[in-house]
Design an enzyme around this catalytic site. Structure first.
Site, mmCIF file in Angstrom:
data_model
loop_
_atom_site.group_PDB
_atom_site.id
_atom_site.type_symbol
_atom_site.label_atom_id
_atom_site.label_comp_id
_atom_site.label_asym_id
_atom_site.label_seq_id
_atom_site.Cartn_x
_atom_site.Cartn_y
_atom_site.Cartn_z
ATOM 1 N N SER A 36 0.675 -1.307 0.065
ATOM 2 C CA SER A 36 0.076 0.119 -0.052
ATOM 3 C C SER A 36 0.869 1.382 0.083
ATOM 4 C CB SER A 36 -0.891 0.144 1.276
ATOM 5 O OG SER A 36 -0.118 -0.210 2.450
ATOM 6 N N ASP A 252 -2.693 5.595 11.660
ATOM 7 C CA ASP A 252 -3.126 3.981 11.713
ATOM 8 C C ASP A 252 -1.639 3.395 11.829
ATOM 9 O OD1 ASP A 252 -1.615 4.322 9.259
ATOM 10 O OD2 ASP A 252 -3.125 3.734 7.922
ATOM 11 N N HIS A 255 0.904 3.866 7.493
ATOM 12 C CA HIS A 255 1.193 4.726 5.991
ATOM 13 C C HIS A 255 1.709 6.011 6.369
ATOM 14 C CE1 HIS A 255 -2.273 1.716 5.056
ATOM 15 N NE2 HIS A 255 -1.280 1.479 4.195
#
Length: 279
Positions: A36, A252, A255
């Site tokens: 990601s 989070d 990221h």
């Protein structure tokens, strides 16, 4: 008559000399893969919308809403991975490269990344067994690449070569989904060697640049994995690691923020530029 011929000859030599002093256009291509963070997990901001047209992206899938077709080159405005991804390190890697390279050089990226995937997804020989166990939400992304992200990356890289592009390096950001995997560097090495073989590249001319995961200073939940990433050059002599120190992250703990992606992308470019200048 003789005087006229001399004039034409001198004029022809002059024009030939001018042409020889003008560098031929070049397209430097970089292959990008990972999960990601390389895909781009944070939305781009207004400041990211202005891009030098010398920085190009080859679309890795059809994106009708963006007016893009798979396999074609476009100015690299985000998203530069899938149709709805955010900002990634590849964005500011490319921008920084064109800022520091001669004007006749274009930089193109091909970014095939899948959020949440383990490194096994890019295993040329065994990816299917991983896909069989992948969660449904990940399958949608995998299917965007014809069910085989590694195969799509190689397919488009060959097309870029056919377009006259020269593959100069490979950028990777992955690791969050392989916690405590002591074989991770071996798996990355196998992927790297497969890319070299499939694309007829030479290891000494094709660096692999890997970025660290979100650091502990910003609550990085996978920061300990950076110890594995640090050993990558032991498995791949032409591998180089980019620090994530000081690159802000999202709440989070996985990221990077938009600013973090900009900083990290610039560091990828600085590493690549230093390798080019050392030759």
């Amino acid at each position: 008559m003789i005087a006229k011929l001399k004039f034409l000859l001198i004029g022809g030599l002059f024009l030939f000399g001018c042409r020889s002093n003008t560098p031929e256009p070049e397209l430097h291509v970089y292959l990008c893969f990972g999960q990601s963070n390389m895909q781009g997990a944070t939305p781009a901001e207004a400041q990211d919308s202005v891009v030098d047209a010398r920085f190009q992206v080859m679309s890795t899938m059809d994106c009708p809403d963006l007016g893009r077709e798979m396999g074609k080159w476009y100015t690299a405005t985000p998203p530069i991975s899938d149709c709805r991804s955010g900002l990634s390190p590849a964005d500011y890697f490319g921008r920084t490269m064109v800022e520091n390279l001669p004007e006749h050089i274009k930089v193109g990226v091909i970014n095939v990344s899948v959020g949440g995937c383990r490194i096994e997804l890019f295993d040329k020989e065994n990816y299917e067994s991983y896909v069989e166990t992948a969660p449904v939400w990940m399958l949608n992304w995998i299917n965007n690449y014809g069910g085989n992200p590694y195969g799509r990356l190689v397919e488009l890289a060959k097309q870029a070569q056919a377009d006259g592009g020269v593959i100069k390096g490979i950028l990777m950001h992955q690791g969050e989904s392989n916690p405590n995997d002591s074989l991770w560097t071996k798996k990355v090495s196998d992927i790297y060697n497969n890319l070299l073989a499939d694309l007829n590249l030479k290891a000494e001319e094709t660096p692999l640049i890997a970025g660290e995961l979100l650091s502990a200073e910003f609550g990085g939940r996978c920061a300990p994995f950076n110890e594995f990433i640090a050993t990558l050059p032991e498995a791949i002599p032409n591998a180089h690691v980019v620090s994530s120190e000081g690159c802000p992250g999202m709440p989070d703990g996985l990221h990077f923020s938009a600013e973090g992606y900009r900083m990290l992308g610039k560091r990828y470019a600085e590493m690549m530029l230093s390798l080019m200048n050392s030759k």
